[in-house]
Design an enzyme around this catalytic site. Sequence first.
Site, PDB file in Angstrom:
ATOM      1  CD  GLU A   1     121.909  87.438  26.203  1.00 20.63           C
ATOM      2  OE1 GLU A   1     120.672  87.602  26.235  1.00 20.63           O
ATOM      3  OE2 GLU A   1     122.463  86.662  25.407  1.00 20.63           O
TER       4      GLU A   1
ATOM      5  CG  HIS B   1     122.477  82.433  24.236  1.00 25.88           C
ATOM      6  ND1 HIS B   1     121.183  82.556  24.684  1.00 25.88           N
ATOM      7  CD2 HIS B   1     122.528  81.256  23.564  1.00 25.88           C
ATOM      8  CE1 HIS B   1     120.482  81.500  24.302  1.00 25.88           C
ATOM      9  NE2 HIS B   1     121.283  80.696  23.626  1.00 25.88           N
TER      10      HIS B   1
ATOM     11  CB  CYS C   1     116.818  82.845  26.778  1.00 27.97           C
ATOM     12  SG  CYS C   1     118.496  82.271  27.169  1.00 27.97           S
TER      13      CYS C   1
ATOM     14  CB  CYS D   1     121.025  84.794  29.103  1.00 29.63           C
ATOM     15  SG  CYS D   1     121.891  83.994  27.735  1.00 29.63           S
TER      16      CYS D   1
END
Length: 175
Positions: free
Chosen positions: A54, A52, A82, A85
Amino acid sequence: MTDHQWMAKALQLAAKAEEAGEVPVGAVIVKDNLLIGEGYNQMISLNDPSAHAEMQAVRQAGQQLQNYRLTDCTLYVTLEPCSMCAGMLVHSRLARLVFGASDYKTGAAGSVMNLVQHPQLNHQLEVTGGVLAEECAARLSAFFQRRRQEKKAAKLAAVKVEPDLKGPADPDDPA
C-alpha cells in the site's frame, strides 16, 4: 474495469513480491479507471519496515498526481491493511479501499480494528472487503506453508550435519 479485474492486477503484483521472497501482497491505485500507482511488499529487499504494498502504491500515485491527497482514488490490495497503512490511507484522503483477504491478526479495516472508518478521525474511507478473497488468502496460505516447510527442512538438515561429539567408536570402549 471491475473490482475483480483490478484485484487480479494486485494479485499479479503479489506474485512479484513472492518471487522476491517477500510476503505476497500487491496493491494498485486507480483514479477514473486508470492505474496511477502500484506496489508490492518490499520490506526485506529495501530493509524498510514501511515498504508495504500500500505504501509503495500510494507513493507512486502521489508522484503521478503531484499531490499527497488521493481524493477520488481507489486502492485495491490483496490483504486488509495494517494500522500503519490504514493511518496513511486516511491521511492521503483516499476515497475507497477494496481488499481481498481479511487479516485477523493485524487488520485495521474492520477485522481487528477499523481505523479507516473511525468516527473521530478527519476522514473515513468507503470499504469493500472480500474481493477475490479466496485467491488472495490461498496465495498467502501457500506462501507461509512453504516457508514453514523450508524452515523445518533447514532444521532437519542442520541436525543431520551436526558432528558426532563422541568421535569415532572405540572398539575397546565397553560403553
